[in-house]
Structure formats: structure tokens, C-alpha cells
Design an enzyme around this catalytic site. Structure first.
Site, PDB file in Angstrom:
ATOM      1  N   PRO A   1       0.807  -1.229   0.000  1.00 23.05           N
ATOM      2  CA  PRO A   1       0.000   0.000   0.000  1.00 23.05           C
ATOM      3  C   PRO A   1       0.838   1.277   0.000  1.00 23.05           C
ATOM      4  CG  PRO A   1      -0.736  -1.547   1.697  1.00 23.05           C
ATOM      5  CD  PRO A   1       0.586  -2.042   1.203  1.00 23.05           C
ATOM      6  N   GLU A   2       0.137   2.381  -0.169  1.00 21.01           N
ATOM      7  CA  GLU A   2       0.741   3.709  -0.111  1.00 21.01           C
ATOM      8  C   GLU A   2       1.369   3.936   1.260  1.00 21.01           C
ATOM      9  OE1 GLU A   2      -0.690   8.310  -1.020  1.00 21.01           O
ATOM     10  OE2 GLU A   2      -2.200   6.780  -0.570  1.00 21.01           O
ATOM     11  N   ALA A   3       2.607   4.465   1.254  1.00 19.49           N
ATOM     12  CA  ALA A   3       3.304   4.872   2.476  1.00 19.49           C
ATOM     13  C   ALA A   3       3.415   3.740   3.502  1.00 19.49           C
ATOM     14  CB  ALA A   3       2.607   6.081   3.100  1.00 19.49           C
TER      15      ALA A   3
END
Length: 323
Positions: A65-67
């Protein structure tokens, strides 16, 4: 060539029979899991466990996922108001900055080794720091353990702009993208519709990866602002509900969305579906009108400050020389 394009081409080239078969199957896994906040080494260790699990299930491509590394700052306010800052918010940002990584750097080397060891192509969402500026970045690795490149988020959303910068490094147009990795912090039903649209319009597979986080995954802080979902079965507050999903170029949901727990979301991708989808709609091919509309993309890295020596003058600013 951007990291995404190189990873896509390398993945196809390494798949047996790609050139001589009418369709090719690629197994892809999304890791739907939470960051270990304020502890980047443990976050990377946790990532390694999921990568190994996905590889043991036959995955050739693993998407985070993002970040994921550094953590998506959901609910963080960093003491920010209009014209207002406070010491607690500054100290919170100091800890958040400390969790981000330098690219390239030792953490990137660790991830490259994980990709090599497990023989998977890897896309990792990470918080990248360049000095004291943070970027939301996607990192790409080959199954041989080579760092292919990075893509910094072009436009941070809403209050993300207060703590992240936006600078294009490896920006790619839709042309040629077949496996679209979409790390996100949005698990809403509206986001699912957006992913469906991208798959259909782009004629590509979409892998949307979102974290599943519980309130207890976050450090305690009085200034956090959360929108919780309550899990009656386990009596726990859910901060990020997941919703990771894999969608085909024909608009079919192949796996997910999962709103239940940390997990792997896995599907076998038939690359032949790309050609099947392009029959009706090819946005940069037979359905394009370059005579009335075209897109120009500057792939050069632009720096906010450029130093020029005082001893060097521009040609148009030079004084005439005596003969």
C-alpha cells in the site's frame, strides 16, 4: 524508461512462453497490512514476512500500500491550524520524518534483497525523505534484486500537502501500462468505482493496495483525529478498513475487496485480457484523436533551486569584448 514500464516488460519477458502463447498468466498479490508506526526496521521485517508468504503461494508480483514504510499519517494533525503550530505537532513531525527513508539507501538495499531472495517483482509504498522534505513514493524492484526506479506522488491529496511535497520523477502516461499498481489510503466504495474506471479506460489490470489498520496500531497521541469503524465481532476500532482489490482490463473483479483483516489479496492475471479489452477501446491507439488533443510530459527532474557560479554569465547577458 520508468520503473513501472521496465518492471512490466521484465515481468512479461521472464514469464515462460510469453511470446508464443495466446495468453499468459501472471500471479499477483496485494499485501493488505498495517505499518509498524515509528519503527521502520520492524515495518521492513513485517514486509519481508508477507513477501515470503506471497512467494510461497506462487506470486510473481507483490504490491504494497501507499506509504507502507514510514506510515500513512491518517488522523495526524501535527498541531497545524491556519496560522497556528505547536511544539507537540513539531515533535510529532520529527518522529514521522525519522521513520522515512532515503532513496537510494540501506532500506532500499534490504528490499532489493527480499525481492531477489523470493524471486518476485516488488512495488513498495514508502515515505521518502530528501533533506527535511517528505515525498510519498512508490519503489520498484526486479526479481533479480535490482532497484528499477521510483515514482513520487504527483499531487498530494488535501492535508497531505502540508507535510508532503510533489515533484515528478518518473511520470508515465497511460500508453503501454499493462499492470497498474495503485497504492492508496482510500478504501471507500467510491474509490472502488474509480479503480474500475481506470481498468476499463486504460485496458489494464489494476491492483489497488490499501492498508488495514486498527486503532491500536497507531501510537497514542491526544491530537489524532480518526474516523473509526467498529468491529463488533472482535470489539476493536478500525482506522483504515482495507478494501484492496484486483480488477481486470475487462472490468471484472478478480480478487477482493477485503475489508476484514490483514491479508494477501491474490489473483492470476491473464495478460491476454489486455488485447481483448483493446478491441473496443484503446485510449492511445485507435480511439485517440492526436489531431485535436495530445499530452506532453516532461520527464526531466526539476529542482526548486539551481546555483550558478558568479563567474559564469549567460550568453545574452555577457558584455561585448574589445577587439
Amino acid at each position: 524508461m520508468s520503473g513501472t514500464e521496465e518492471m512490466s516488460k521484465a515481468l512479461k519477458a521472464s514469464t515462460p512462453g510469453f511470446c508464443d502463447m495466446p495468453s499468459t498468466i501472471v500471479r499477483a498479490s496485494i499485501v493488505q497490512a498495517s505499518t509498524v508506526y515509528n519503527d521502520t526496521p520492524k515495518t521492513i521485517e513485517k514486509a519481508g514476512e508477507f513477501i515470503a508468504q506471497a512467494a510461497s503461494d506462487g506470486a510473481q508480483l507483490v504490491v504494497f500500500p501507499e506509504a507502507y514504510i514510514g506510515g500513512y499519517p491518517r488522523g495526524y494533525r501535527f498541531g497545524i491550524g491556519v496560522g497556528v503550530h505547536n511544539e507537540a505537532g513539531r515533535d510529532c513531525f520529527r518522529r514521522y520524518h525519522a521513520s522515512a527513508i532515503v532513496v537510494p539507501g540501506p532500506e532500499v538495499d534490504q528490499l532489493a534483497e527480499m525481492a531477489r531472495k523470493n524471486k518476485v517483482y516488488l512495488m513498495m509504498g514508502a515515505m521518502e525523505k530528501d533533506g527535511y522534505t517528505l515525498y510519498c513514493t512508490a519503489l520498484f524492484f526486479s526479481s533479480e534484486g535490482r532497484f528499477l526506479g521510483k515514482h513520487r506522488k504527483v499531487m498530494p491529496t488535501s492535508l497531505e500537502r502540508c507535510i508532503w511535497d510533489s515533484l515528478i520523477i518518473n511520470f508515465w502516461a497511460a500508453a503501454g501500462i499493462e499492470l497498474y499498481c495503485a497504492p492508496t489510503a482510500d478504501g471507500s466504495t467510491e474509490w472502488q468505482s474509480s479503480m474500475m474506471h481506470i481498468a476499463l479506460e486504460g485496458g489494464c489490470f489494476v491492483m489497488s493496495a490499501c492498508q488495514f489498520c486498527k486503532r491500536k496500531d497507531f501510537p497514542e497521541h491526544a491530537d489524532y483525529l480518526f474516523t473509526d469503524w467498529y468491529d463488533d465481532q472482535h470489539q476493536e476500532a478500525i482506522v483504515s478498513q482495507g478494501g484492496s482489490v484486483i480488477i481486470s482490463p475487462l472490468g471484472k473483479i478478480l480478487a477482493g475487496p477485503n475489508f476484514e483483516s490483514e491479508c494477501l489479496v491474490t489473483a492470476d492475471l491473464d495478460l491476454g485480457d489486455i488485447a481483448r479489452a483493446k478491441l473496443y477501446f484503446d485510449v492511445v491507439g485507435h480511439y485517440s484523436r492526436p489531431d485535436i488533443f495530445n499530452l506532453r510530459v516532461n520527464e526531466n527532474q526539476n529542482k526548486p533551486v539551481t546555483f550558478v557560479s558568479k563567474s559564469v554569465k549567460a550568453a545574452d547577458d555577457s558584455e561585448p569584448q574589445d577587439n
